[in-house]
Design a protein around this motif. Structure first.
Motif, PDB file in Angstrom:
ATOM      1  N   GLY A   1       3.698   6.546  -2.509  1.00  0.00           N
ATOM      2  CA  GLY A   1       4.973   6.856  -3.132  1.00  0.00           C
ATOM      3  C   GLY A   1       6.194   6.463  -2.320  1.00  0.00           C
ATOM      4  O   GLY A   1       7.268   7.035  -2.513  1.00  0.00           O
ATOM      5  N   ASP A   2       6.047   5.495  -1.423  1.00  0.00           N
ATOM      6  CA  ASP A   2       7.209   5.031  -0.667  1.00  0.00           C
ATOM      7  C   ASP A   2       8.245   4.433  -1.619  1.00  0.00           C
ATOM      8  O   ASP A   2       7.900   3.843  -2.642  1.00  0.00           O
ATOM      9  N   GLN A   3       9.502   4.577  -1.260  1.00  0.00           N
ATOM     10  CA  GLN A   3      10.590   4.051  -2.083  1.00  0.00           C
ATOM     11  C   GLN A   3      10.617   2.528  -2.016  1.00  0.00           C
ATOM     12  O   GLN A   3      10.392   1.937  -0.965  1.00  0.00           O
ATOM     13  N   ALA A   4      10.888   1.907  -3.132  1.00  0.00           N
ATOM     14  CA  ALA A   4      11.003   0.456  -3.189  1.00  0.00           C
ATOM     15  C   ALA A   4      12.256   0.100  -3.982  1.00  0.00           C
ATOM     16  O   ALA A   4      12.731   0.872  -4.803  1.00  0.00           O
ATOM     17  N   SER A   5      12.777  -1.064  -3.683  1.00  0.00           N
ATOM     18  CA  SER A   5      13.921  -1.573  -4.428  1.00  0.00           C
ATOM     19  C   SER A   5      13.756  -3.086  -4.547  1.00  0.00           C
ATOM     20  O   SER A   5      12.918  -3.685  -3.879  1.00  0.00           O
ATOM     21  N   ILE A   6      14.557  -3.671  -5.371  1.00  0.00           N
ATOM     22  CA  ILE A   6      14.511  -5.123  -5.540  1.00  0.00           C
ATOM     23  C   ILE A   6      14.813  -5.824  -4.218  1.00  0.00           C
ATOM     24  O   ILE A   6      14.257  -6.872  -3.922  1.00  0.00           O
ATOM     25  N   PHE A   7      15.659  -5.215  -3.396  1.00  0.00           N
ATOM     26  CA  PHE A   7      16.003  -5.811  -2.107  1.00  0.00           C
ATOM     27  C   PHE A   7      14.805  -5.806  -1.159  1.00  0.00           C
ATOM     28  O   PHE A   7      14.594  -6.761  -0.416  1.00  0.00           O
ATOM     29  N   LYS A   8      14.023  -4.738  -1.182  1.00  0.00           N
ATOM     30  CA  LYS A   8      12.834  -4.675  -0.328  1.00  0.00           C
ATOM     31  C   LYS A   8      11.791  -5.702  -0.775  1.00  0.00           C
ATOM     32  O   LYS A   8      11.168  -6.367   0.054  1.00  0.00           O
ATOM     33  N   TYR A   9      11.613  -5.828  -2.084  1.00  0.00           N
ATOM     34  CA  TYR A   9      10.683  -6.842  -2.584  1.00  0.00           C
ATOM     35  C   TYR A   9      11.173  -8.246  -2.220  1.00  0.00           C
ATOM     36  O   TYR A   9      10.375  -9.120  -1.872  1.00  0.00           O
ATOM     37  N   PHE A  10      12.460  -8.469  -2.285  1.00  0.00           N
ATOM     38  CA  PHE A  10      13.024  -9.764  -1.904  1.00  0.00           C
ATOM     39  C   PHE A  10      12.793 -10.033  -0.414  1.00  0.00           C
ATOM     40  O   PHE A  10      12.470 -11.154  -0.023  1.00  0.00           O
ATOM     41  N   ALA A  11      12.933  -9.009   0.411  1.00  0.00           N
ATOM     42  CA  ALA A  11      12.698  -9.166   1.851  1.00  0.00           C
ATOM     43  C   ALA A  11      11.246  -9.551   2.130  1.00  0.00           C
ATOM     44  O   ALA A  11      10.980 -10.427   2.968  1.00  0.00           O
ATOM     45  N   ILE A  12      10.313  -8.929   1.422  1.00  0.00           N
ATOM     46  CA  ILE A  12       8.896  -9.291   1.593  1.00  0.00           C
ATOM     47  C   ILE A  12       8.674 -10.728   1.133  1.00  0.00           C
ATOM     48  O   ILE A  12       7.950 -11.495   1.771  1.00  0.00           O
ATOM     49  N   LEU A  13       9.303 -11.116   0.045  1.00  0.00           N
ATOM     50  CA  LEU A  13       9.210 -12.498  -0.427  1.00  0.00           C
ATOM     51  C   LEU A  13       9.739 -13.476   0.622  1.00  0.00           C
ATOM     52  O   LEU A  13       9.149 -14.540   0.837  1.00  0.00           O
ATOM     53  N   LEU A  14      10.825 -13.116   1.292  1.00  0.00           N
ATOM     54  CA  LEU A  14      11.358 -13.968   2.359  1.00  0.00           C
ATOM     55  C   LEU A  14      10.377 -14.098   3.521  1.00  0.00           C
ATOM     56  O   LEU A  14      10.219 -15.187   4.096  1.00  0.00           O
ATOM     57  N   ILE A  15       9.714 -13.007   3.880  1.00  0.00           N
ATOM     58  CA  ILE A  15       8.726 -13.051   4.962  1.00  0.00           C
ATOM     59  C   ILE A  15       7.587 -13.993   4.589  1.00  0.00           C
ATOM     60  O   ILE A  15       7.214 -14.885   5.364  1.00  0.00           O
ATOM     61  N   VAL A  16       7.043 -13.811   3.409  1.00  0.00           N
ATOM     62  CA  VAL A  16       5.924 -14.654   2.959  1.00  0.00           C
ATOM     63  C   VAL A  16       6.373 -16.109   2.832  1.00  0.00           C
ATOM     64  O   VAL A  16       5.654 -17.030   3.244  1.00  0.00           O
ATOM     65  N   GLY A  17       7.563 -16.338   2.298  1.00  0.00           N
ATOM     66  CA  GLY A  17       8.084 -17.706   2.184  1.00  0.00           C
ATOM     67  C   GLY A  17       8.303 -18.351   3.542  1.00  0.00           C
ATOM     68  O   GLY A  17       8.022 -19.539   3.728  1.00  0.00           O
TER      69      GLY A  17
ATOM     70  N   VAL B   1       0.839  -1.205   0.000  1.00  0.00           N
ATOM     71  CA  VAL B   1       0.000   0.000   0.000  1.00  0.00           C
ATOM     72  C   VAL B   1       0.875   1.256   0.000  1.00  0.00           C
ATOM     73  O   VAL B   1       0.590   2.226  -0.703  1.00  0.00           O
ATOM     74  N   GLY B   2       1.943   1.233   0.777  1.00  0.00           N
ATOM     75  CA  GLY B   2       2.855   2.378   0.806  1.00  0.00           C
ATOM     76  C   GLY B   2       3.454   2.656  -0.556  1.00  0.00           C
ATOM     77  O   GLY B   2       3.596   3.813  -0.966  1.00  0.00           O
TER      78      GLY B   2
END
Length: 84
Positions: free
Chosen positions: A59-75, A53-54
């Protein structure tokens, strides 16, 4: 009442409704799966959802590393449910 105040009150009411619904679903999940797993799923949905949502609406900043971190949480949560 000023326009900004009305919008703020509406936002608060919507947030309270979603919090009540979220807590209700956590309570229902505890009847089907262990409390540790239910809580892990509940908090990971909150963390990942807030991140998304952010990014999409605020307009919160995102990077591939942040998306990877979320993927790790969900995994990690998925592994909790699949582990014997």
């Amino acid at each position: 009442m000023a326009q900004g105040t009305e919008q703020r009150l509406l936002g608060i009411c919507i947030a309270v409704m979603f919090m009540a619904g979220s807590g209700t679903f956590l309570w229902l999940a505890q009847g089907e799966i262990p409390i540790g797993t239910a809580y892990a799923v509940w908090t990971s949905i909150g963390a990942a959802g807030t991140f998304i949502v952010g990014n999409l609406f605020f307009g919160d900043q995102a990077s591939i590393f942040k998306y990877f971190a979320i993927l790790l949480i969900v995994g990690g949560v998925a592994m909790l449910q699949l582990a014997p």
